[in-house]
Write an enzyme that holds these catalytic residues in place. Structure first.
Site, short mmCIF file in Angstrom:
data_model
loop_
_atom_site.label_atom_id
_atom_site.label_comp_id
_atom_site.label_asym_id
_atom_site.label_seq_id
_atom_site.Cartn_x
_atom_site.Cartn_y
_atom_site.Cartn_z
CG HIS A 217 84.10 -42.62 -27.78
ND1 HIS A 217 83.51 -41.59 -28.46
CD2 HIS A 217 84.73 -43.36 -28.72
CE1 HIS A 217 83.75 -41.72 -29.76
NE2 HIS A 217 84.49 -42.79 -29.94
CG HIS B 16 88.43 -41.74 -32.24
ND1 HIS B 16 88.27 -42.31 -33.49
CD2 HIS B 16 87.32 -42.07 -31.55
CE1 HIS B 16 87.10 -42.92 -33.54
NE2 HIS B 16 86.50 -42.80 -32.39
ZN LIG Z 1 84.67 -43.66 -31.80
#
Ligand SMILES: [Zn+2]
Length: 232
Positions: free
Chosen positions: A97, A169
């Site tokens: 991320h 995401h």
């Molecule tokens: Zn993820």
């Protein structure tokens, strides 16, 4: 213990995410596949990177069945498996991320190619997937995350990129090995970051021209690639 050397390589690739500052706490995961033995090695779920040892990694088959390991595999394993099944040429998958790539993913925007750094690695924009449907989220979410990635890549002409943004995401990246996948994740973050800077300096910056884009991508990846050292 199965695949001790391979486990060590996949562990190093996971630690590379930390070294490149792509992850916070236990975020992120890298896996590698041994295509001959059809075995996948992946980071365990929720184990701090600093205490992770090769024996903590989990070995599964291509259906996600645990072959060896006491810990649970990363919950993103099913996404990795969809990619391994769809693209036999890849040997590693990395997910993070990382800040800038995740920002583009959250904005549902492909990253336009503004310069040769990007063009060296991606033949076109860094693609972003379609948002997932309620049904895809409710059932087999991680498998369906893999499917939206595969669909997006098929739409943009196949595996011409080393990474993608999953809408709302974050980035998934891949390569010929687990370490190459981690490197792809770092390159994707770098490209995402400089694209943000480019737009903050000039919000109407145009994408790089086709001839310069082709020149940079194809000298590294085309049939007549000449970048780097000869491999014979
Ligand atoms: Zn993820």
């Amino acid at each position: 213990m199965l695949l001790p050397q391979f486990r060590a390589e996949v562990l190093e690739a996971n630690l590379e995410l930390v070294r490149q500052k792509l992850v916070l706490y236990t975020f992120g995961n890298v896996s590698g596949i041994d295509r001959e033995q059809r075995l996948v090695v992946i980071k365990p779920s929720g184990v701090p990177y600093e205490s992770m040892k090769p024996e903590h990694l989990v070995v599964t088959d291509l259906d996600g069945k645990i072959v060896e390991g006491d810990l649970r595999p990363s919950s993103d394993l099913p996404t990795h498996l969809v990619l391994y099944r769809a693209f036999p040429e890849i040997g590693g998958v990395a997910h993070s991320h990382s800040e800038y790539a995740t920002a583009w993913a959250q904005a549902h925007r492909p990253i336009p190619c503004f310069g040769t750094t990007h063009a060296d690695h991606y033949h076109g924009s860094v693609p972003v997937t379609e948002p997932m449907s309620d049904e895809e989220i409710a059932e087999d979410y991680e498998v369906n995350t893999g499917h939206v990635i595969v669909r997006a890549l098929q739409k943009t002409g196949g595996l011409h990129t080393a990474g993608i943004l999953v809408a709302s995401h974050g980035p998934f990246a891949w390569g010929k090995s687990a370490m190459k996948a981690a490197e792809s994740a770092a390159v994707l973050e770098y490209i995402a970051r400089i694209a943000c800077f480019t737009l903050s300096i000039n919000g109407s910056t145009a994408a790089i021209g086709r001839s310069l884009h082709d020149k940079h991508f194809l000298r590294k990846h085309g049939a007549n690639a000449y970048y780097g050292q000869k491999k014979d």
